[in-house]
Design a protein around this motif. Structure first.
Motif, PDB file in Angstrom:
ATOM      1  N   CYS A  57       0.841  -1.197   0.000  1.00  0.00           N
ATOM      2  CA  CYS A  57       0.000   0.000   0.000  1.00  0.00           C
ATOM      3  C   CYS A  57       0.876   1.248   0.000  1.00  0.00           C
ATOM      4  N   ASP A  58       0.481   2.199  -0.824  1.00  0.00           N
ATOM      5  CA  ASP A  58       1.249   3.436  -0.965  1.00  0.00           C
ATOM      6  C   ASP A  58       0.368   4.626  -0.625  1.00  0.00           C
ATOM      7  N   PHE A  59       0.767   5.402   0.391  1.00  0.00           N
ATOM      8  CA  PHE A  59       0.031   6.610   0.742  1.00  0.00           C
ATOM      9  C   PHE A  59       0.295   7.709  -0.283  1.00  0.00           C
ATOM     10  N   MET A  60      -0.669   8.572  -0.471  1.00  0.00           N
ATOM     11  CA  MET A  60      -0.505   9.734  -1.348  1.00  0.00           C
ATOM     12  C   MET A  60       0.152  10.867  -0.563  1.00  0.00           C
ATOM     13  N   LYS A  61       1.433  11.178  -0.889  1.00  0.00           N
ATOM     14  CA  LYS A  61       2.169  12.263  -0.244  1.00  0.00           C
ATOM     15  C   LYS A  61       2.013  12.204   1.275  1.00  0.00           C
ATOM     16  N   ALA A  62       2.393  11.077   1.841  1.00  0.00           N
ATOM     17  CA  ALA A  62       2.071  10.778   3.240  1.00  0.00           C
ATOM     18  C   ALA A  62       2.521  11.877   4.196  1.00  0.00           C
ATOM     19  N   PHE A  63       3.786  12.274   4.149  1.00  0.00           N
ATOM     20  CA  PHE A  63       4.303  13.227   5.126  1.00  0.00           C
ATOM     21  C   PHE A  63       3.718  14.621   4.929  1.00  0.00           C
ATOM     22  N   ASP A  64       3.279  14.929   3.701  1.00  0.00           N
ATOM     23  CA  ASP A  64       2.712  16.253   3.443  1.00  0.00           C
ATOM     24  C   ASP A  64       1.229  16.326   3.769  1.00  0.00           C
ATOM     25  N   LYS A  65       0.568  15.192   3.917  1.00  0.00           N
ATOM     26  CA  LYS A  65      -0.878  15.193   4.067  1.00  0.00           C
ATOM     27  C   LYS A  65      -1.366  14.893   5.487  1.00  0.00           C
ATOM     28  N   VAL A  66      -0.479  14.668   6.429  1.00  0.00           N
ATOM     29  CA  VAL A  66      -0.926  14.385   7.792  1.00  0.00           C
ATOM     30  C   VAL A  66      -1.706  15.590   8.324  1.00  0.00           C
ATOM     31  N   PRO A  67      -2.995  15.429   8.652  1.00  0.00           N
ATOM     32  CA  PRO A  67      -3.778  16.560   9.167  1.00  0.00           C
ATOM     33  C   PRO A  67      -3.387  16.889  10.605  1.00  0.00           C
ATOM     34  N   HIS A  68      -3.138  18.156  10.871  1.00  0.00           N
ATOM     35  CA  HIS A  68      -2.584  18.566  12.158  1.00  0.00           C
ATOM     36  C   HIS A  68      -3.530  18.293  13.326  1.00  0.00           C
ATOM     37  N   LEU A  69      -4.801  18.626  13.176  1.00  0.00           N
ATOM     38  CA  LEU A  69      -5.726  18.467  14.297  1.00  0.00           C
ATOM     39  C   LEU A  69      -5.925  17.001  14.658  1.00  0.00           C
ATOM     40  N   ARG A  70      -6.003  16.157  13.646  1.00  0.00           N
ATOM     41  CA  ARG A  70      -6.143  14.722  13.916  1.00  0.00           C
ATOM     42  C   ARG A  70      -4.877  14.151  14.544  1.00  0.00           C
ATOM     43  N   LEU A  71      -3.727  14.666  14.147  1.00  0.00           N
ATOM     44  CA  LEU A  71      -2.475  14.216  14.763  1.00  0.00           C
ATOM     45  C   LEU A  71      -2.450  14.568  16.247  1.00  0.00           C
ATOM     46  N   LEU A  72      -2.857  15.789  16.584  1.00  0.00           N
ATOM     47  CA  LEU A  72      -2.902  16.194  17.995  1.00  0.00           C
ATOM     48  C   LEU A  72      -3.915  15.354  18.762  1.00  0.00           C
ATOM     49  N   HIS A  73      -5.016  14.982  18.092  1.00  0.00           N
ATOM     50  CA  HIS A  73      -6.030  14.120  18.705  1.00  0.00           C
ATOM     51  C   HIS A  73      -5.436  12.736  19.001  1.00  0.00           C
ATOM     52  N   LYS A  74      -4.603  12.240  18.090  1.00  0.00           N
ATOM     53  CA  LYS A  74      -3.938  10.946  18.302  1.00  0.00           C
ATOM     54  C   LYS A  74      -2.983  11.019  19.503  1.00  0.00           C
ATOM     55  N   ILE A 121       3.577  19.727  26.665  1.00  0.00           N
ATOM     56  CA  ILE A 121       4.204  19.119  25.487  1.00  0.00           C
ATOM     57  C   ILE A 121       3.232  19.105  24.312  1.00  0.00           C
ATOM     58  N   SER A 122       1.980  18.787  24.570  1.00  0.00           N
ATOM     59  CA  SER A 122       0.979  18.804  23.505  1.00  0.00           C
ATOM     60  C   SER A 122       0.817  20.203  22.925  1.00  0.00           C
ATOM     61  N   ARG A 123       0.792  21.235  23.784  1.00  0.00           N
ATOM     62  CA  ARG A 123       0.659  22.611  23.301  1.00  0.00           C
ATOM     63  C   ARG A 123       1.893  23.022  22.498  1.00  0.00           C
ATOM     64  N   TRP A 124       3.080  22.555  22.942  1.00  0.00           N
ATOM     65  CA  TRP A 124       4.303  22.894  22.194  1.00  0.00           C
ATOM     66  C   TRP A 124       4.275  22.268  20.799  1.00  0.00           C
ATOM     67  N   ILE A 125       3.855  21.013  20.704  1.00  0.00           N
ATOM     68  CA  ILE A 125       3.786  20.346  19.400  1.00  0.00           C
ATOM     69  C   ILE A 125       2.755  21.047  18.507  1.00  0.00           C
ATOM     70  N   ARG A 126       1.653  21.490  19.106  1.00  0.00           N
ATOM     71  CA  ARG A 126       0.648  22.222  18.337  1.00  0.00           C
ATOM     72  C   ARG A 126       1.244  23.488  17.729  1.00  0.00           C
ATOM     73  N   SER A 127       2.007  24.218  18.539  1.00  0.00           N
ATOM     74  CA  SER A 127       2.659  25.426  18.032  1.00  0.00           C
ATOM     75  C   SER A 127       3.696  25.091  16.966  1.00  0.00           C
ATOM     76  N   PHE A 128       4.370  23.962  17.144  1.00  0.00           N
ATOM     77  CA  PHE A 128       5.386  23.526  16.170  1.00  0.00           C
ATOM     78  C   PHE A 128       4.749  23.214  14.813  1.00  0.00           C
ATOM     79  N   LEU A 129       3.544  22.668  14.798  1.00  0.00           N
ATOM     80  CA  LEU A 129       2.898  22.238  13.560  1.00  0.00           C
ATOM     81  C   LEU A 129       2.143  23.359  12.857  1.00  0.00           C
ATOM     82  N   LEU A 130       1.460  24.202  13.626  1.00  0.00           N
ATOM     83  CA  LEU A 130       0.570  25.197  13.041  1.00  0.00           C
ATOM     84  C   LEU A 130       1.315  26.488  12.712  1.00  0.00           C
TER      85      LEU A 130
END
Length: 937
Positions: free
Chosen positions: A535-552, A562-571
């Motif tokens: 299985c091949d993802f479509m542009k996997a690293f570019d398509k990770v949705p930020h809000l869902r990642l924080l939810h994970k 740490i969660s707030r810092w990662i949020r600032s790092f991504l957005l």
């Protein structure tokens, strides 16, 4: 256009070559070459650059002698001093697969001999699509294009035939220019910096500096950056670089010369000017003496410089590649790109290229809706909410920096950070602490410069490039601290999936492939087959949705600061593309994780960590970052149906988490033979079935449906040969020491990556791999007349077959002694009888029915491993194990004579089952340690 004037009695009669009349050319002949149909032409393209262009034709009914002359023509043409060599023509060798540069014919065939000739000449063949078709005959690749450098071809097009011909027209877009636009740049000379003074300037009271902004990380960063930049200007000198369109050939432009050499070069130039003005014979003699002195001195300096490159190649490979690029005859840069999908209009400047690439890279981002997040149950483990930043930890990070890395958009160079780490660790620790407490990061840390890396296909299409981010070095230090805390939290609570092997210490590509191969060969040996879905993802690293990642992250109890810092790092991130110094406009990054960041890969692993859980028992889903494969043993049709259900489950997971598979790039492969009819697997109902393939690249190893690894071995040989060609073109002085350092660091690793997985047992494969080292060792002056074994003994370089056996033992040592993550490395069967003599890690060998199983890693290595003395296997570290193993095998004749390995394979594998036999039976079997006893250690 005009044709070359070929006389009737010269080679190439009946052939025509047309050359544009604006180019200077002349027919060229190589002495003692009697190949019948060829034309060679010497073309002068200016700037002292000459290209040898040759048109060739070999009749399918030609004699053996004519074929030998063809091979000799290739060898002699590549020995000549031309800027480029381009040979093309109809050679009528249709049974060569140029995708892998291999043939199914034996070693005595013309196909095999010609492949070895091409490899001996270090040439690149560019045509891989059929060029001839007639009637009901299968289309074949017989019209070929060879070049001495791979990058010389920007694009190759196969067009329809002209007139009644059944041969396609091949159109090449060649880049034979080495010129570039005039550029003037300034650079800091970090190697000349006054770091003692810099340390004094930075050794100030940072508490006072940050007293008015203790909770404002942006203000702290701006103050630090202003003080840092002012100090750099006072202590680091600046040099101005003028890059002109014409590349100068003087040695001082490729290697650093001392004052004595520069003085002699200037004197030589003055004497030449004097001679031109006076035409005096004595003046000319004086010039010749000065010229000879310069040449002797520059040769000595070049030799010392190349030795220095070789000695540093493992720690600083960029130095070698920079030197190699200076010797390359073509510029390896981004050509003019197409502006539209019709491929009609192209860019005209580097600025346009940068903007075209920037638009493409941002077009793939995921748009995340405002709806509710998918439901997740939090795992009941202690939460990871905050962390403490210690000054000592920051200093250790600074001391470990690689000074050869490039600075990010903030311009902070790692050389400076490492040199004055004692002064910088205090302010950086304060900035990091504020960043964690407030959950914010400076805006400079959210900016990235993008370098476009070519993947494959047409170099003029923007979609054939992938982005790599260059971010702040200081931000990467902070990322590494956060990453360590996250990994420790996940490992401590055993939250990582046992099927995920990417970016986690103690888990490697080789370990995953060995486990998978063991399961596959076991299924095949039991009479089943294996259906594998890649299985091949479509542009996997570019398509990770930020809000869902924080939810994970919340699911794994990564919360709080740490969660707030990662949020600032991504957005709120921004990026721009740079092409030859020209920058695109800034683009907003709305999804994905920066490729090239430290924290990004582990965040991606966490995002897909639960994906293997959706498949049923009996279907194994293995991950290495975004590389995903699911497989199941197939014994009856219902097994196919169960695998199809699991594929649907994987697709549902990808839809829910907005990380979708690419329908056209997901492939199916059946490994082994079976009477069970193939199933038309699809991602979901309504989509076309997946394509069945005969081979697929699996985390660096090409897996084929017979597990023969033919294609993988050919690819590794071609890649190694390619790099050895670069070594040959780059290094002017190659002695035994220089060769061994460069070869073992740059060439041999390609032949040894994951060789525990694909280790060959066929004679043709063993010899083809060994031929790479055989031809490479011939490049050392004064050794080419020696036999292969004599050369290896002279260089003290073991055969590749011996190295593979050594690699097997090292891999077993790491698995059995807990050097890998024990959660994922317990797939070997150890003997539970403690009464036998020998070491405690002896393995149990099961009976194997098929050769595939007998020659697999878990079977072929058992007897050799069991016969190692306890002194070797009980080594406390990997380095000590390697040292003791080398000493134990020191006097093995097979160390330099690989022909013994073919017999060794026969002796160390067999139909007998290794059971609870006596030690006398074990020591009677063939082993690698027969010549030395344990006491000799």
């Amino acid at each position: 256009m005009l044709s070359t004037n070929i006389e009737k009695n010269t080679p190439g009669r009946g052939m025509l070559m047309y050359i544009k009349d604006s180019l200077k050319y002349s027919p060229f002949n190589i002495k003692n070459i009697k190949f019948e149909e060829h034309i060679l032409c010497d073309v002068d393209v200016g700037h002292n650059k000459k290209i040898l262009i040759g048109s060739l034709y070999r009749s399918p009914s030609g004699t053996e002698e004519n074929f030998e002359q063809l091979c000799q023509l290739f060898k002699e043409s590549t020995k000549l001093r031309f800027t480029q060599v381009i040979l093309f023509g109809d050679l009528n060798l249709p049974q060569i697969d140029w995708n892998t540069c291999s043939t199914c014919n034996n070693e005595d065939s013309k196909d095999f001999k010609f492949i070895e000739t091409v490899r001996d000449c270090y040439l690149f063949q560019h045509v891989t699509s059929p060029t001839r078709g007639r009637g009901s005959d299968n289309p074949s690749v017989i019209d070929l294009v060879f070049t001495s450098e791979e990058e010389v071809i920007n694009a190759l097009h196969i067009n329809p035939p002209l007139g009644k011909s059944d041969h396609s027209v091949i159109v090449l877009d060649c880049d034979i220019s080495t010129s570039s636009e005039n550029q003037k740049k300034t650079r800091y000379k970090y190697d000349k910096g006054d770091y003692s003074k810099l340390a004094e300037l930075l050794n100030i009271d940072w508490d006072t500096q940050f007293s008015d902004c203790t909770n404002n990380v942006e203000a702290q960063w701006c103050k630090f950056k202003n003080i840092f930049d002012r100090s750099i200007e006072e202590t680091i000198p600046i040099k101005v670089i003028n890059r002109t369109g014409k590349r100068k050939q003087d040695p001082k432009h490729t290697i650093p010369l001392n004052k004595k050499a520069l003085s002699k070069i200037k004197r030589k130039e003055r004497l030449w000017t004097r001679y031109l003005n006076t035409r005096d014979g004595e003046a000319y003699k004086e010039y010749c003496r000065a010229r000879n002195q310069v040449r002797t001195l520059t040769r000595k300096i070049t030799k010392q410089f190349e030795k220095q490159i070789a000695q540093q190649v493992k720690e600083n490979p960029k130095k070698f590649w920079k030197y190699a690029r200076s010797k390359t005859k073509t510029k390896n840069s981004i050509p003019d790109l197409f502006k539209d999908d019709d491929y009609t209009e192209s860019t005209k400047s580097d600025k346009e290229k940068a903007n075209i690439l920037a638009d493409f890279f941002t077009s793939v981002f995921t748009v995340e809706g405002d709806g509710e997040m998918p439901h997740l149950d939090k795992i009941d483990v202690p939460p990871l909410e905050t962390m403490t930043i210690y000054t000592d930890k920051v200093k250790k990070k600074l001391d470990k920096l690689n000074i050869s890395k490039s600075p990010g958009p903030d311009g902070v160079h790692p050389r400076v950070l490492k040199e004055v780490s004692k002064s910088l660790c205090i302010p950086l620790a304060k900035i990091f602490d504020t960043s964690i407490r407030t959950g914010q990061i400076p805006e400079d840390w959210k900016c990235a410069y993008i370098t476009a890396i070519f993947k494959k296909g047409n170099r003029k299409v923007a979609g054939n490039y992938r982005p790599v981010s260059l971010t702040s070095i200081i931000c990467k230090l902070m990322e590494s601290i956060v990453r360590e805390e996250i990994i420790e939290h996940m490992k401590r609570n055993k939250l990582f999936s046992k099927k995920q092997f990417g970016f986690i210490s103690g888990r490697s590509t080789v370990l995953q492939l060995l486990q998978v191969l063991d399961k596959w060969t076991e299924i095949l040996d039991m009479g089943g087959c294996v259906d594998t879905i890649y299985c091949d993802f479509m542009k996997a690293f570019d398509k990770v949705p930020h809000l869902r990642l924080l939810h994970k992250l919340e699911k794994y109890q990564i919360t709080g600061q740490i969660s707030r810092w990662i949020r600032s790092f991504l957005l709120g991130r921004k990026q721009r593309v740079i092409v030859n110094g020209e920058k695109s406009e800034w683009k907003d990054v709305t999804s994905g994780i920066p490729q090239g960041s430290v924290l990004g890969p582990i965040l991606f692993v966490l995002y897909i960590n639960d994906m293997p859980d959706v498949t049923s028992i009996g279907t194994d889903t293995y991950l290495f970052a975004d590389d995903t494969k699911a497989f199941r043993g197939i014994y009856k049709q219902s097994d196919c149906a169960k695998l199809q259900t699991d594929i649907h489950a994987l697709q549902e997971w990808s839809d829910k988490w907005l990380l979708r598979f690419h329908p056209e790039k997901c492939k199916a492969m059946r490994i082994g033979k079976s009477r069970v009819e193939k199933w038309d697997y699809s991602l979901k109902e309504g989509l076309p079935p997946m394509e069945y393939v005969d081979s697929e690249k699996d985390i660096g190893v090409v897996i084929d449906n017979k597990l023969s690894f033919n294609q993988h071995i050919s690819e590794k040989i071609n890649k190694s040969n390619s790099i050895m060609g670069i070594l040959r073109r780059t290094m002017e002085y190659m002695d035994c020491t220089t060769f061994k350092l460069l070869y073992t660091a740059l060439v041999r690793p390609h032949l040894e990556y994951a060789n525990q997985v694909w280790c060959p047992h066929l004679k043709k494969h063993i010899e083809s791999i060994e031929n790479v080292q055989r031809r490479a060792s011939k490049q050392i002056p004064g050794l080419s007349h020696l036999s292969y074994e004599e050369r290896l003994r002279k260089i003290k370089l073991p055969t590749l077959a011996y190295r593979r056996s050594r690699g097997d033992m090292i891999e077993l040592y790491k698995i059995l002694t807990g050097k890998y993550d024990e959660d994922v490395s317990n797939f070997l069967r150890t003997r539970d009888d403690s009464t036998t003599r020998g070491h405690q890690y002896k393995l149990f060998k099961t009976r194997a029915r098929l050769d595939l199983r007998k020659y697999s890693f878990t079977q072929r290595t058992v007897k050799i491993w069991n016969n190692l003395p306890s002194k070797v296997v009980s080594a406390p570290t990997i380095k000590q194990f390697e040292s003791r193993l080398d000493k134990f095998w020191e006097n093995q004749p097979r160390k330099y004579d690989y022909s013994q390995d073919i017999q060794m394979i026969t002796n160390t594998t067999g139909h007998d089952q290794v059971n609870e036999s006596s030690d006398e039976e074990l020591t009677a079997e063939a082993s690698y340690g027969d010549l030395q006893s344990e006491e000799d250690l």
